[in-house]
Design a protein around this motif. Structure first.
Motif, PDB file in Angstrom:
ATOM      1  N   GLU A  14       1.919  13.689  -4.628  1.00 25.04           N
ATOM      2  CA  GLU A  14       2.747  14.429  -5.573  1.00 25.04           C
ATOM      3  C   GLU A  14       3.375  15.691  -4.979  1.00 25.04           C
ATOM      4  OE1 GLU A  14       4.902  15.808  -8.672  1.00 25.04           O
ATOM      5  OE2 GLU A  14       4.132  13.787  -8.263  1.00 25.04           O
ATOM      6  N   TRP A  24       0.816  -1.212   0.000  1.00 18.18           N
ATOM      7  CA  TRP A  24       0.000   0.000   0.000  1.00 18.18           C
ATOM      8  C   TRP A  24       0.853   1.267   0.000  1.00 18.18           C
ATOM      9  CZ3 TRP A  24       0.629   3.468   3.898  1.00 18.18           C
ATOM     10  CH2 TRP A  24       1.136   3.002   5.114  1.00 18.18           C
ATOM     11  N   SER A  57      -0.106   8.033  -5.833  1.00 16.26           N
ATOM     12  CA  SER A  57      -1.371   8.758  -5.892  1.00 16.26           C
ATOM     13  C   SER A  57      -1.130  10.255  -6.046  1.00 16.26           C
ATOM     14  CB  SER A  57      -2.188   8.489  -4.632  1.00 16.26           C
ATOM     15  OG  SER A  57      -1.536   9.014  -3.485  1.00 16.26           O
ATOM     16  N   SER A  58      -2.185  10.967  -6.403  1.00 18.96           N
ATOM     17  CA  SER A  58      -2.054  12.409  -6.649  1.00 18.96           C
ATOM     18  C   SER A  58      -1.776  13.188  -5.377  1.00 18.96           C
ATOM     19  CB  SER A  58      -3.325  12.927  -7.323  1.00 18.96           C
ATOM     20  OG  SER A  58      -4.466  12.661  -6.513  1.00 18.96           O
ATOM     21  N   TRP A  59      -2.279  12.702  -4.245  1.00 21.24           N
ATOM     22  CA  TRP A  59      -2.081  13.476  -3.009  1.00 21.24           C
ATOM     23  C   TRP A  59      -0.623  13.474  -2.588  1.00 21.24           C
ATOM     24  CZ3 TRP A  59       0.074  12.447   1.650  1.00 21.24           C
ATOM     25  CH2 TRP A  59       0.321  11.118   1.974  1.00 21.24           C
ATOM     26  N   ARG A  81       1.379   2.208  -3.539  1.00 19.86           N
ATOM     27  CA  ARG A  81       0.160   2.759  -4.125  1.00 19.86           C
ATOM     28  C   ARG A  81      -0.065   4.194  -3.670  1.00 19.86           C
ATOM     29  NH1 ARG A  81      -3.516  -2.599  -2.814  1.00 19.86           N
ATOM     30  NH2 ARG A  81      -2.642  -3.951  -4.456  1.00 19.86           N
ATOM     31  N   VAL A  82       0.163   4.443  -2.384  1.00 20.52           N
ATOM     32  CA  VAL A  82      -0.009   5.805  -1.874  1.00 20.52           C
ATOM     33  C   VAL A  82       0.979   6.753  -2.532  1.00 20.52           C
ATOM     34  CG1 VAL A  82       0.229   7.260   0.172  1.00 20.52           C
ATOM     35  CG2 VAL A  82      -1.011   5.094   0.331  1.00 20.52           C
ATOM     36  N   SER A  83       2.218   6.318  -2.685  1.00 19.16           N
ATOM     37  CA  SER A  83       3.244   7.198  -3.262  1.00 19.16           C
ATOM     38  C   SER A  83       2.954   7.536  -4.719  1.00 19.16           C
ATOM     39  CB  SER A  83       4.622   6.541  -3.149  1.00 19.16           C
ATOM     40  OG  SER A  83       4.703   5.385  -3.958  1.00 19.16           O
TER      41      SER A  83
END
Length: 409
Positions: free
Chosen positions: A312, A301, A308-310, A304-306
């Motif tokens: 960036e 996960w 994601s747009s948040w 996946r988080v890295s």
């Protein structure tokens, strides 16, 4: 055979995201007295953002430079040494600004507190020694002293990379042995004109950098330095939980501190094993950053988080770490001066930190547009190309999985 995960195409953004997060936490911690510093990672374990940043610097150096030194190519070594020279110049610049800001608050706002903090006061008590010590790196102001550590480590990086490519286990053993000798005999670089040594002791902190470097070299070769092992994941998670309970539960804290005292005073284990000394990268802090990095690097996960747009904005900071760190260092002296004048106030502190971080995000965005027209750069040294330092001929790197970062076997 060690578990070899599938290497997905594209850029692994975890390194950028985590060094961006580290920069945010370093900035918050460098404006002391705000409620927000209670939420940085140093309050939930033995290590803090500095250990993480040096570890990631080693990983990124292994990614960026190992190919160029595969056959002892000294042109690659010269590129690394140019980075070290750039860091030295940036350190002198931030130090000069720190002195100027401290003087400005004393002159124009009748707030001389900054002149008596962060080792600025040495300028007035020992002016000749100060003028020698600053360019010689033997005297470093508070909050400006991580760049000299990294610059010195980069001087040794060509030899370290050659060792990592040819004799990785010997390099690891030698680094650990050198860390033990450094702690045992309290070795350090001089702190002229004052007694003592560097706060970030390169002779001890090299072990964190080498752990990262070995991981980065393995990543560059498309493999993990340490495989994903369930028992090792459980061990790392257990240590992280113990550290959290140690800090947050008074009865556990009292019991464990007493236990460490017994190990030191009665059993005779040395301080770098039983204490929480930052200068010598003591064992509890070292194990904590290794356990944290290993566990995070094995969790799906996190990848996946890295991506994601948040994440960036944090990756943006991480890609331009030198400009961001230098800007944040200068701003932290400004904000400390403002707090000396206005005092500790929640709304003011929140506004100051928000404004400071906004400026750093703007600097990173402008650097990103200037260097790559909004396109992320390849992985490299976190304080060089991807961090905004000019690097003609810098090596292009492909994505490798962020290895289970610690060679704990």
């Amino acid at each position: 055979m060690p578990d070899q995960p599938h290497v997905a195409p594209g850029r692994d953004k975890r390194l950028d995201m985590f060094r961006g997060l580290a920069l945010v936490m370093i900035f918050i911690n460098h404006v002391p007295g705000t409620v927000w510093e209670k939420f940085t990672n140093r309050n939930f374990g033995f290590s803090d953002a500095a250990e993480g940043f040096v570890l990631m610097s080693g990983i990124a150096a292994g990614l960026a430079y190992s190919k160029g030194l595969h056959r002892a190519n000294w042109a690659g070594a010269r590129r690394i040494w140019r980075r070290s020279w750039t860091l030295y110049l940036v350190h002198l610049l931030t130090t000069a600004w720190a002195i100027a800001i401290s003087a400005a608050f004393a002159l124009w706002f009748a707030a001389p507190q900054l002149l008596h903090e962060n080792q600025v006061w040495v300028l007035f008590q020992k002016p000749l020694g100060f003028l020698i010590g600053v360019p010689a790196l033997t005297h470093q102001l508070g909050y400006t002293n991580i760049l000299p550590l990294y610059a010195v480590l980069l001087l040794a990086t060509p030899l370290l990379i050659i060792g990592a490519l040819r004799w990785p286990r010997i390099l690891l053993a030698g680094s650990i042995l050198f860390w033990i000798v450094t702690g045992q005999f309290r070795l350090n670089l001089p702190n002229f004109p004052n007694p003592g040594g560097w706060f970030f002791n390169p002779l001890a902190w090299q072990v964190i950098f080498v752990f990262g470097l070995l991981t980065g070299v393995a990543m560059k070769q498309g493999r993990r330095f340490v495989p994903i092992l369930p028992w090792l994941q459980a061990l790392a998670a257990g240590y992280l939980i113990l550290a959290l309970l140690w800090l947050k539960v008074p009865v556990i804290k009292e019991t464990m501190n007493h236990f460490m005292w017994i190990l030191n005073r009665q059993v005779g284990l040395p301080f770098y094993i039983t204490a929480f000394d930052k200068t010598f990268a003591s064992l509890p802090r070292l194990l904590h950053v290794l356990a944290l990095a290993y566990l995070l690097s094995t969790l799906v996960w996190v990848r996946r988080v890295s991506a994601s747009s948040w994440a960036e904005p944090f990756a943006l900071l991480g890609r331009h770490a030198l400009q961001v760190f230098a800007t944040g260092t200068i701003l932290c002296f400004v904000l400390q001066g403002v707090k000396d004048v206005a005092g500790n106030r929640f709304l003011l502190d929140t506004f100051l930190l928000s404004a400071g971080l906004s400026i750093q995000f703007c600097v990173a965005w402008l650097a990103d547009r200037w260097k790559g027209h909004g396109r992320p750069h390849p992985d490299s040294d976190p304080l060089s190309r991807s961090s905004g330092i000019s690097s003609q001929g810098a090596l292009q790197t492909q994505e490798k999985p962020l290895a289970a970062a610690m060679p704990l076997r």
